[in-house]
Design a protein around this motif. Structure first.
Motif, PDB file in Angstrom:
ATOM      1  N   PRO A 156      27.442  -6.185  12.856  1.00  0.00           N
ATOM      2  CA  PRO A 156      27.268  -5.122  13.736  1.00  0.00           C
ATOM      3  C   PRO A 156      26.798  -3.831  13.750  1.00  0.00           C
ATOM      4  CG  PRO A 156      29.587  -6.251  13.109  1.00  0.00           C
ATOM      5  CD  PRO A 156      28.453  -6.445  12.154  1.00  0.00           C
ATOM      6  N   LEU A 202      25.356  -2.369  18.821  1.00  0.00           N
ATOM      7  CA  LEU A 202      26.660  -2.180  19.548  1.00  0.00           C
ATOM      8  C   LEU A 202      26.381  -0.670  20.090  1.00  0.00           C
ATOM      9  CD1 LEU A 202      29.427  -3.048  17.205  1.00  0.00           C
ATOM     10  CD2 LEU A 202      28.925  -4.229  19.372  1.00  0.00           C
ATOM     11  N   PRO A 215      31.952  -0.061  20.332  1.00  0.00           N
ATOM     12  CA  PRO A 215      32.609  -1.142  19.866  1.00  0.00           C
ATOM     13  C   PRO A 215      34.070  -1.200  21.003  1.00  0.00           C
ATOM     14  CG  PRO A 215      32.435   0.384  18.108  1.00  0.00           C
ATOM     15  CD  PRO A 215      31.973   1.071  19.340  1.00  0.00           C
ATOM     16  N   PHE A 227      32.613  -6.612  20.524  1.00  0.00           N
ATOM     17  CA  PHE A 227      31.458  -7.011  21.340  1.00  0.00           C
ATOM     18  C   PHE A 227      31.620  -6.721  22.629  1.00  0.00           C
ATOM     19  CE2 PHE A 227      30.877  -9.466  17.304  1.00  0.00           C
ATOM     20  CZ  PHE A 227      29.955  -8.752  16.535  1.00  0.00           C
TER      21      PHE A 227
END
Length: 445
Positions: free
Chosen positions: A3, A49, A52, A58
């Motif tokens: 991420p 991302l 968050p 996600f």
């Protein structure tokens, strides 16, 4: 998968220091971690991302998109290279209908496979239980069932999740007691090493920097060393002769990694405390890695958590040496830049694989220990054979003169630490030799 926030803080771009890394480097390391326990990696990606999400990390659209990709590739396990909350992990497993591991969980799996000693097994289990304690979320219906209470004041009893948490806490307490015994045993071993005064030289560094390969090159120990993250976990110690003939103890420790969870460092503290006893700390770095400077800062942060900083090392008489490893992988431009860096006072460039620069490293270690030596003069009775044998075996005897009156005059190079060990080993003799014989120490020119 990695991420990656689309809007990084200003000081966290690639190459700007700190502990930040480029997303590509993070992804490469995550794949390496998976390969360390022989997982078949069929895909990897950096997932941008925007914000968050508390529930799933996600966004909903990305979760559905990834679900389709995982189903198409028949994925059984997804590794998220970052921290996942218990709820996030549970929600992603439900949404994707597969197992999800975060970075900490993956590192724990590697540690569990690598631990080869009783101590290592205890440390891994303790770290795993501390991690698992926070993961007791209500993912299954049996966790909602209640056990019967006793009496009307106890209420309806505890739920299964509460019982599981209590059992884990009891096991944690038991492991902590066992590790406390291990810690006392290690301290006894350290005390023995202090009395047999061989200087300790400790290898530290980022995982996969080549510590174990260098350890094998120096000692011919045959320690497991592969191009894997966390190839070795349990510490190893071997005796080594320096060019001067002086003997040292070389210690190989577990590799460090970025974002190492606090409870993992705490679990392995008894092992890492070997570094605190070292007179010389060799910080082995992968000089061929594009983010070697960032890895260096990560290692320094872990050392600082143990109480080892440049300032404290200097105050304690320790030397921290930068060992720039893997120079055989550098091109001409990289080698030229490295040669400039290696000219720093406590820095040396080596290739643990080919042996290039290893002789220079040994000479540097030798010189650092010699630089710490002080000139001590002993006039002791010839009958003190054990003490003289100890000095000949462990100190640097520069001159010996056997006099007719039965007195042996010795001029010896000893480090302050070694002098203290001599006093502990032969307290009565040290007292009889007089305070001046021990205290009048002049630096070797």
């Amino acid at each position: 998968m990695v991420p990656w926030l689309k809007s990084r803080p200003k000081g966290e771009r690639k190459g700007e220091g700190g502990s930040a890394r480029s997303p590509e480097s993070r992804l490469e390391e995550a794949v390496g971690l998976a390969a360390a326990i022989a997982l078949d990696v069929v895909g990897s990606a950096v997932v941008p991302l925007a914000n968050p999400r508390p529930a799933t990390l996600f966004g909903e659209g990305k979760v559905e998109e990834l679900k389709g990709q995982f189903a198409e590739l028949r994925i059984e396990l997804v590794i998220v290279d970052g921290p996942l909350g218990p709820g996030q992990q549970r929600n992603l497993e439900k949404a994707w209908n597969l197992k999800v591991l975060d970075r900490t969980g993956l590192i724990l799996e590697i540690f569990g496979e690598r631990a080869g000693t009783r101590e290592g097994t205890l440390q891994v289990e303790l770290a795993h239980l501390n991690y698992q304690k926070t993961r007791l979320v209500r993912s299954w219906t049996h966790l909602e069932r209640q056990r019967g209470g006793f009496g009307f004041l106890g209420g309806p009893g505890e739920t299964q999740i509460e019982a599981d948490r209590r059992l884990i806490q009891e096991r944690i307490a038991k492991l902590e007691r066992q590790l406390e015994t291990v810690k006392r045993t290690r301290e006894l071993h350290r005390k023995t090493r202090r009395e047999a005064p061989y200087p300790v030289v400790a290898l530290v560094g980022y995982t996969n920097a080549g510590k174990s390969t260098l350890f094998n090159r120096l000692t011919e120990a045959g320690v497991f060393a592969e191009n894997l993250l966390f190839a070795t976990l349990d510490p190893t110690m071997r005796a080594l002769l320096l060019p001067s003939g002086r003997k040292i103890i070389l210690s190989d420790t577990v590799g460090f990694i970025s974002d190492l969870p606090t409870h993992l460092v705490a679990a392995f503290r008894a092992t890492l405390e070997e570094v605190l006893e070292a007179e010389v700390i060799l910080h082995v770095r992968d000089a061929a890695h594009e983010e070697t400077a960032v890895q260096k800062k990560d290692v320094e942060q872990v050392l600082a958590s143990l109480g080892v900083t440049k300032e404290s090392a200097t105050a304690n008489g320790q030397h921290v040496v930068d060992v720039l490893n893997k120079i055989d992988l550098l091109d001409e431009e990289g080698a030229a830049a490295l040669n400039a860096a290696a000219r720093a006072p406590l820095s040396v460039a080596v290739s643990a694989l080919t042996g290039q620069g290893v002789d220079e490293l040994l000479k540097l270690i030798d010189s650092l220990i010699v630089d710490d030596e002080r000139h001590v003069t002993f006039d002791m009775p010839a009958g003190e054979g054990e003490a003289m044998a100890w000095l000949h075996a462990n100190a640097h005897v520069r001159k010996r003169e056997d006099r007719e009156d039965g007195i042996v005059h010795l001029e010896i190079g000893m480090t302050p630490m070694m002098t203290g060990r001599f006093e502990k080993r032969f307290p009565e003799l040290a007292r009889r030799l007089g305070e001046a014989a021990i205290a009048e120490i002049e630096a070797v020119e």
